[in-house]
Every structure is written in structure tokens, then in C-alpha cells.
Write a protein that holds these residues in place. Structure first.
Motif, PDB file in Angstrom:
ATOM      1  N   LEU A 123       0.474  -1.673   0.579  1.00 28.27           N
ATOM      2  CA  LEU A 123      -0.264   0.035   0.034  1.00 28.27           C
ATOM      3  C   LEU A 123       0.999   1.435  -0.005  1.00 28.27           C
ATOM      4  CD1 LEU A 123      -2.875  -1.288   2.479  1.00 28.27           C
ATOM      5  CD2 LEU A 123      -2.528  -0.727   0.056  1.00 28.27           C
ATOM      6  N   MET A 124       2.110   1.158   0.804  1.00 23.34           N
ATOM      7  CA  MET A 124       2.993   2.594   0.830  1.00 23.34           C
ATOM      8  C   MET A 124       4.049   2.805  -0.637  1.00 23.34           C
ATOM      9  SD  MET A 124       3.034   3.972   3.530  1.00 23.34           S
ATOM     10  CE  MET A 124       4.768   4.525   3.691  1.00 23.34           C
ATOM     11  N   GLY A 125       4.185   1.283  -0.974  1.00 21.59           N
ATOM     12  CA  GLY A 125       4.070   1.113  -2.524  1.00 21.59           C
ATOM     13  C   GLY A 125       3.563   2.122  -3.644  1.00 21.59           C
ATOM     14  N   ILE A 126       2.423   1.737  -4.081  1.00 22.08           N
ATOM     15  CA  ILE A 126       0.923   1.839  -4.662  1.00 22.08           C
ATOM     16  C   ILE A 126       1.063   3.277  -4.462  1.00 22.08           C
ATOM     17  CG2 ILE A 126      -1.038   1.885  -5.163  1.00 22.08           C
ATOM     18  CD1 ILE A 126      -0.769  -1.796  -4.509  1.00 22.08           C
ATOM     19  N   ALA A 127       0.694   3.897  -3.071  1.00 21.37           N
ATOM     20  CA  ALA A 127       0.301   4.995  -2.629  1.00 21.37           C
ATOM     21  C   ALA A 127       1.276   6.657  -3.016  1.00 21.37           C
ATOM     22  CB  ALA A 127      -0.117   5.540  -0.910  1.00 21.37           C
ATOM     23  N   ASN A 128       2.171   6.006  -3.053  1.00 20.84           N
ATOM     24  CA  ASN A 128       3.894   7.423  -2.842  1.00 20.84           C
ATOM     25  C   ASN A 128       4.994   6.937  -3.442  1.00 20.84           C
ATOM     26  OD1 ASN A 128       3.156   8.561   0.217  1.00 20.84           O
ATOM     27  ND2 ASN A 128       2.771   6.168   0.651  1.00 20.84           N
ATOM     28  N   VAL A 129       5.152   5.668  -4.028  1.00 16.90           N
ATOM     29  CA  VAL A 129       5.991   5.457  -5.414  1.00 16.90           C
ATOM     30  C   VAL A 129       5.412   5.222  -6.788  1.00 16.90           C
ATOM     31  CG1 VAL A 129       7.741   5.850  -4.210  1.00 16.90           C
ATOM     32  CG2 VAL A 129       7.302   3.456  -4.779  1.00 16.90           C
ATOM     33  N   PHE A 180       9.386   6.730   0.030  1.00 17.05           N
ATOM     34  CA  PHE A 180       8.855   5.565   0.262  1.00 17.05           C
ATOM     35  C   PHE A 180      10.859   4.571  -0.058  1.00 17.05           C
ATOM     36  CE2 PHE A 180       8.044   0.642  -0.375  1.00 17.05           C
ATOM     37  CZ  PHE A 180       7.597   0.990   0.923  1.00 17.05           C
ATOM     38  N   ILE A 181      11.032   3.813   0.714  1.00 17.98           N
ATOM     39  CA  ILE A 181      11.932   3.806   0.674  1.00 17.98           C
ATOM     40  C   ILE A 181      11.853   1.637   0.942  1.00 17.98           C
ATOM     41  CG2 ILE A 181      14.785   2.494   1.978  1.00 17.98           C
ATOM     42  CD1 ILE A 181      14.755   5.420   3.550  1.00 17.98           C
ATOM     43  N   TYR A 182      12.207   0.931   0.443  1.00 15.56           N
ATOM     44  CA  TYR A 182      11.784  -0.444  -0.032  1.00 15.56           C
ATOM     45  C   TYR A 182      13.140  -1.678  -0.363  1.00 15.56           C
ATOM     46  CZ  TYR A 182       9.829  -4.936  -0.114  1.00 15.56           C
ATOM     47  OH  TYR A 182       9.429  -6.500   0.186  1.00 15.56           O
ATOM     48  N   ASN A 183      13.848  -2.289   0.562  1.00 21.32           N
ATOM     49  CA  ASN A 183      14.614  -3.246  -0.249  1.00 21.32           C
ATOM     50  C   ASN A 183      15.793  -2.022  -0.788  1.00 21.32           C
ATOM     51  OD1 ASN A 183      13.615  -6.018   0.195  1.00 21.32           O
ATOM     52  ND2 ASN A 183      13.238  -5.933  -2.073  1.00 21.32           N
TER      53      ASN A 183
END
Length: 396
Positions: A128-134, A215-218
Motif C-alpha cells: 500500500l505504501m508503494g502503490i500510494a507514494n511511488v 518510500f524506501i523498500y529493499n
């Protein structure tokens, strides 16, 4: 449909007119009205809409019912569906979902993404964070397949939910808005409705997931390209969109005090123009009108008749303070009406939306504010039915 014109309309209009006549000259002497930006020309945004969703006033609309391709703004519908599922207890934000071979094949590194790889296990909250913000295309597809079993099954649920909330001019063929030869489309009026419904029904989830600077992921940091978030006071974001097919689109919102505006732009020629227009529209919306308070939160606005209830009537109140936006120098009287499908059928629950308050005046965009029941009205018992039956024959 029952329409009740206020018994105090004349007094209400008189009070507001006198207040305007008394207050405006004094304010003008001490604090000259600020210069407000002009509305951008139609060529820069063929579709544009700005609505005060705190009272339903349409402050500006250009082609609000024209269908257009939303591009990544489609993801707002995916987010709303996910919020609904979370609220219903059917989707756990801590649930793990997997990047399947099918999603990996179709969506690996396709457009904006979270850089998910085959077999990656991802928490729903991170999706959800990835969809909404990046604007993660891969994240939207993983969520869709992970919950519904297939992407088409998820889009079927998107369309059912859109229909349920009244989005009559929209259709979604994907969870992320990737170009599909125009099969996915929407309107500005529908997107405003979607934003208003999402914010109103899921304020906590909205604040939790939408409007972050990035957003930071991996270990990969990406920034949110929303043109208002962090750049305009009170802005919450919502979602940008761009494809060659769609042009540059935007669904955004900002709040100042108890006033929240929602804006749609579509078909803008480039990203820089979109950012400039977004800020100009919002600033115009917040500064080009005189905002007048009418009722505090919880004030009894009127009553609605109740059929087969323990009480014959229920008090109607707004969920928040009621204010309207008047054009500068507006002096015309106001007319207020209450509309509801009546009589209401018991039982009625406290807080249940049962009526609509409409405030109109010549030269002013109408305001429509939902009214809710102040208290529960249970089904009538035998004694209640007897009393109500007798009361129906009495002149009072």
C-alpha cells in the motif's frame, strides 16, 4: 423524497445578510482583501474540477463529466478497495503476499515500481505504501492477485465498489492504470466522489498511507512526485498519473482548518505545468471566497419523520461544523432545505446518514452537507405503535 424548507429560513438569511453588511466594510478598512490567483486557461487543463468536500460546493468545474484515461490515478481505486477490505476485517496489513511467476512476467520493472523480484514476499502495508507514494505498478498487481486470486477478479471488485459509491462514469480494466487502449476511463466528478468517500470513510488509513514524501523498500529510496505534498500548506497528496495516452493527470487534496478541497486535473501537457496549475487552483480555492460559518458541529438542523419507530421523529445534525464559501461581497439571502427519502424506516442508528442539507443563493455554488441522525430510533413496540397511531389523528 421529502423536502423540508427551514421554518427559520427568513431569519437565517436576514442574519447572514446583516452580518455580511456589518463585517465586510470593517474588514476591508483594516485588512484589504488578498489578491487571488486567476483560474488557469482551458487550454492548459481541458478537464479541471475543484470542490470543497467539507460542504460539497463545486468551486470550479471544466468538463467534469468528460471521460478521460486516468493513468496511475487508477491506483486510488485500488487503494480505496484495499481500505474497504481492511475495515471489513478481510485484509490484514500484516499479511504477506508473494510476487508470483505470472505477476513477475507481466510487471517486473514495468513503469514505476517497487523493484520486486520473483518470489519476493511483501507485507500488504508495504504494498500500500508503494502503490500510494511511488506509484508501484508491480505492487498493485501483487496486491490484486494476492487477495483476489487473479488481477481480473480484483478489477471486477474495483468496478463493483465504484458502482456502489456512485461512480457512474468510470470503468477500471487494471489495478494500476497501465495503457489499455482506453478500456480504463473515469471522470473528474467521479474522482472527486472517490476522494471524498475515501477520506470520509477511512480517515485513519488515508493518513497512514497517503501523502508521504517518499518510500524506501529493499534499500531503494524513491520520492513521491506529488506536486502539492510538502510544497503547499495543508496538502495531503493523493495521486499523480501520466502516460502518453493520458497526458499528465492529478487527483489531490489539501486541508486548512475545517475546510478540505479536492482537485482534479486531466490532460495537462507536461509535469511542470501540472505542478503549477495544482498550486494555483488550490490557492485560488482557499482565498477567492468569503468562508462563512453557519452551524457548529452537532447543532440540530431539523427533524425527519420516522415510520414504525419508537419515536415519530429524529433530530438531524451535521457531522462537522457547517460553513459555506461566498463570492467576495456576496449579499443575496440564503435558502436552506433538507432533503430525505421519507418517512425514514425504523430502526435508525445514531450517526446514520439520512438526509442532505442544501444551501443555495443566487450567484453562489450550492452547498450540500450530509445530515445524520442524532440518536437511535428503535422499532416500535406494541405500546409505541398504539401511541403513534393515536398521535397521527391529533392536530399536533
Amino acid at each position: 423524497m421529502t423536502k423540508a424548507v427551514f421554518s427559520l429560513i427568513a431569519r437565517l438569511a436576514l442574519v447572514l445578510t446583516l452580518a455580511a453588511g456589518a463585517a465586510v466594510p470593517v474588514a476591508a478598512q483594516r485588512n484589504p482583501a488578498p489578491v487571488t490567483p486567476e483560474l488557469p486557461p482551458a487550454a492548459s487543463a481541458p478537464v479541471a474540477m475543484l470542490v470543497d468536500v467539507s460542504n460539497g460546493q463545486v468551486l470550479h468545474a471544466r468538463n467534469p463529466q468528460r471521460r478521460f484515461v486516468p493513468a496511475s490515478v487508477t491506483k486510488v481505486m485500488t487503494l480505496y478497495l484495499a481500505f474497504e477490505l481492511i475495515a471489513e476485517g478481510r485484509l490484514d496489513p500484516d499479511r504477506m503476499m508473494v510476487m508470483s511467476p505470472a505477476v513477475f512476467r507481466d510487471w517486473r520493472r514495468k513503469g514505476s515500481n517497487m523493484f520486486l523480484n520473483l518470489g519476493d514476499q511483501v507485507l500488504v502495508r508495504d504494498l500500500l505504501m508503494g502503490i500510494a507514494n511511488v506509484s508501484a505498478n508491480d505492487g498493485a498487481a501483487v496486491l490484486a492477485e494476492g487477495f483476489s486470486g487473479s488481477v481480473p477478479a480484483w478489477t471486477d471488485a474495483m468496478n463493483a465498489k465504484a458502482s456502489a459509491i456512485g461512480m457512474t462514469g468510470s470503468y477500471f480494466a487494471s489495478p494500476n492504470g497501465w495503457p489499455d487502449e482506453g478500456r480504463t476511463f473515469t471522470t473528474a466528478a467521479d474522482l472527486v466522489l472517490l476522494a471524498r468517500t475515501m477520506i470520509r470513510q477511512h480517515p485513519t488509513l488515508f493518513r497512514q498511507y497517503i501523502g508521504h514524501p517518499g518510500f524506501i523498500y529493499n534499500g531503494i529510496a524513491q520520492v513521491n512526485h506529488d506536486p502539492l505534498t510538502g510544497r503547499f500548506p495543508g496538502a495531503d497528496g493523493i495521486k499523480t498519473g501520466f502516460t502518453n495516452e493520458a497526458g499528465f493527470n492529478y487527483l489531490g487534496t489539501a486541508r486548512r482548518g475545517d475546510q478540505r478541497l479536492v482537485m482534479v486535473l486531466a490532460g495537462v501537457p507536461d509535469g511542470r505545468t501540472r505542478a503549477q496549475l495544482a498550486r494555483r487552483y488550490m490557492e485560488w480555492g482557499f482565498t477567492a471566497f468569503e468562508r462563512r460559518p453557519l452551524y457548529p458541529r452537532g447543532a440540530v438542523i431539523g427533524e425527519a419523520r420516522v415510520q414504525n419507530g419508537a419515536a415519530r421523529k429524529v433530530a438531524l445534525v451535521p457531522e462537522s461544523a457547517v460553513a459555506i464559501n461566498l463570492p467576495q461581497g456576496h449579499r443575496a439571502p440564503l435558502t436552506a432545505t433538507i432533503d430525505y427519502d421519507g418517512p425514514l424506516k425504523a430502526p435508525v442508528m445514531a450517526g446514520q446518514e439520512v438526509a442532505m442539507l442544501s444551501i443555495t443563493s443566487p450567484g453562489m455554488a450550492p452547498a450540500r452537507i450530509p445530515l445524520v441522525a442524532r440518536e437511535d430510533v428503535a422499532l416500535a413496540g406494541p405500546l409505541d405503535r398504539l401511541v403513534n397511531g393515536l398521535a397521527g389523528w391529533l392536530p399536533w
